[in-house]
Write an enzyme that holds these catalytic residues in place. Structure first.
Site: not given
Ligand code: DON
Length: 563
Positions: A97, A371, A389, A413, A442-443, A463-464
């Site tokens: 990340r 993403t 992403t 984010d 993050s998701s 897709g967030g």
């Protein structure tokens, strides 16, 4: 200066075609398989597998190829997560990340004391220190078999010789270029003298080819040090960005213990914080395990009610607790993923009435729209699930001048600022405020499922915030509803994220009767979110042996490649 040559789409230019399986053909392979959002990238990964590479080798090659062929999300200038499970059953989570630059602070999104959306999401300060190159290299050091150079080389060729612009890429660029007009290097790379590229153009990215060559020659030092690092820092210095040579040199990818759980005897292996994905996924599956979803059936009122209520509860916990684990020691992760807690949550679900999401004092920040995910399995059934992403499509929209790659806007984010919680969706809770060196929440939910010690399924999606729920539905579709890989991907999807208190559903996807039943229970619903995500799934075929691929046909250009 980039060169665009107008020509007919001509795929064999790039690779031998026998590996490709078109998205509408049967998607079965006996040995290895790659399913990604871009056919050329899947081919490159599958060729690595055929040449004796491991799932990690194919992952590295596919990720670099996507940085060329799928520029909206495939990247060098972003970050992501990778779950790897070896054929012996050992799993590891690679966390690459982005992190906040050393000059960041929690109030950095305020301009004259007021929150600035533009600064948070659309500025040079919205760029986090990229993690992708370091993360892929760490994974390769651990699990790679083929030489690093061999894995970067196909991407260099695609960037240098050019890729045919597909209808999908042309449409996407047309939509997003206006936002990027202010960045000359971006326009030089992705337009034809300011005009959108059209399908059939050849997109050559020579600066990107040279950056990839430096990465091939020097590994991460070809990105985090030397010429590429200098080009990034010059871009920052010219435009008020924060990333310095010290930030780049300090960036570390991390190995973490995956979030794990069980669901009806299957083992769930997914991404721990700084993603909220794995924890929320296991929490939802634990709640759903107490219901017989096979009996209640796909897409019925009863099943959808149970799923939406599970989603509502898991997303409430996500908003309350989650952030970078290196900055939030006290997250109650063991509790959130426990069967006992799930039972407690399940007992609060009324079988005939929708719960109400109580906003209390805070809501959820917005997340952007692009993403990409891909899934890989090799002949030994080592498996990789990678989601990475740039945050928005094309990230910040900023191409590093002279280096040919897009920078993320992942700093968006982070939460807006201390105490900045409001009814419009801003959130100011401490766990996810920007701090030097911190990873933003993050998701992304790259996930692997095993059964009786054997690989069963690899899944994930962009897709967030919908990512977590889309992954949940691919797992439930296969395990509870007996769907194959492609059917599980094709099936309609729903999304609920606690707040706003609204179930979104894909249309077509669910019967009018099911939806009427939900409305009668008090669920608030809307559609219009089609498509929800782009899941790329592999399921081990227990009956025939081999692998079945499910490619998401909601979006163009995806492909299953195998051998
Ligand atoms: O890390 C996250 O959760 C977001 N930055 C991901 C954004 C995303 O998935 C948009 N995708 N379509």
């Amino acid at each position: 200066m980039e060169m665009i040559i107008r020509m007919a789409v001509f795929l064999p230019l790039v690779l031998s075609a026998q590996l490709t399986v078109a998205a509408n053909a049967p998607t079965h392979a006996n040995n290895g398989m790659v399913v990604s959002a871009n056919t050329l990238a899947s081919d490159i990964g599958a060729e690595v597998l055929r040449d004796g590479g491991s799932a990690m080798d194919a992952t590295v090659a596919t990720a670099f190829a996507l940085a060329v062929t799928h520029p909206s999300a495939g990247n060098l200038g972003g970050g992501g997560f990778l779950i790897y499970r070896s054929s012996e059953g050992e799993s590891v989570a690679y966390d690459f990340r982005e992190v906040a630059p050393l000059a960041s602070d929690p109030e950095m999104w305020l301009v004259d004391g007021k929150y600035s959306f533009e600064k948070h999401h659309m500025s040079y300060q919205s760029v986090g220190v990229p993690g992708t190159v370091r993360g892929l290299h760490l994974g390769w050091l651990d699990q790679g078999k083929l030489p690093w150079k061999r894995l970067v080389k196909p991407a260099i060729r695609l960037a240098r010789d050019g890729i045919p612009v597909t209808h999908g890429l042309a449409r996407s660029l047309k939509r997003h270029l206006p936002r990027m007009e202010k960045y000359p290097a971006t326009m030089a790379q992705f337009s034809n003298k300011g005009e959108p590229l059209v399908a059939g153009d050849l997109l050559r990215q020579s600066d990107l080819a040279r950056t990839l060559q430096r990465i091939a020659n020097k590994g991460p030092d070809g990105f985090y040090k030397g010429k590429t690092a200098e080009l990034i820092v010059q871009e920052m210095e010219r435009n008020g960005g924060l990333i310095t040579l010290a930030d780049l040199a300090a960036y570390k990818a991390k190995k973490r213990v995956p979030t794990s759980g069980t669901y009806r005897g299957y083992e769930i292996i997914s991404m721990p914080p700084p993603s909220s994905g794995g924890t929320a996924l296991v929490e939802m599956l634990n709640i759903l395990e107490g219901y017989d979803l096979t009996e209640s059936g796909f897409g019925t009122t009863v099943t959808l009610h149970r799923m939406v209520e599970a989603m509502r509860r898991a997303f409430h916990d996500r908003a309350r607790f989650m952030g970078d684990p290196d900055f939030n020691a006290a997250m109650p992760l063991a509790k959130l993923t426990s069967k006992e807690y799930a039972e407690e949550l399940r007992s609060s679900i009324d079988p005939g009435t929708a719960s109400v999401s109580n906003p209390e004092s805070f809501s959820l920040p917005k997340e952007g729209p692009s993403t990409t995910h891909f899934s890989v399995v090799d002949k030994d059934q080592n498996a990789a699930s990678l989601t990475y992403t740039l945050e928005w499509s094309y990230g910040s929209g900023i191409v590093v001048t002279g280096a040919g790659f897009l920078l993320n806007n992942e700093m968006g984010d982070f939460n807006a600022g201390p105490g900045l919680t409001d009814s419009q969706g801003l959130i100011g809770t401490p766990a996810n405020l920007a701090e030097p060196g911190k990873r933003m929440l993050s998701s992304m939910t790259p996930t692997i499922v095993a059964k009786d010690g054997e690989l069963f399924m690899v899944t994930g999606t962009p897709g967030g915030r919908t990512i977590i729920n889309t992954v949940l539905q691919t797992v439930v579709n296969v395990i509870d509803h007996g769907m194959g890989a492609q059917a599980a991907v094709d099936a309609g999807r729903v999304h609920h994220q606690w707040l706003p208190d609204m179930m979104r559903y894909e249309e077509p996807g669910f019967s009018k009767d099911s939806l009427k039943g939900l409305a009668a229970m008090g669920h608030k619903m809307k559609t219009g979110s089609y498509p929800q995500g782009s899941a790329e799934v592999i399921v081990v075929n227990g009956d025939q042996g081999g692998l079945d691929g499910g490619v998401d046909r909601r979006v163009p250009d995806g492909g299953v490649s195998g051998y």
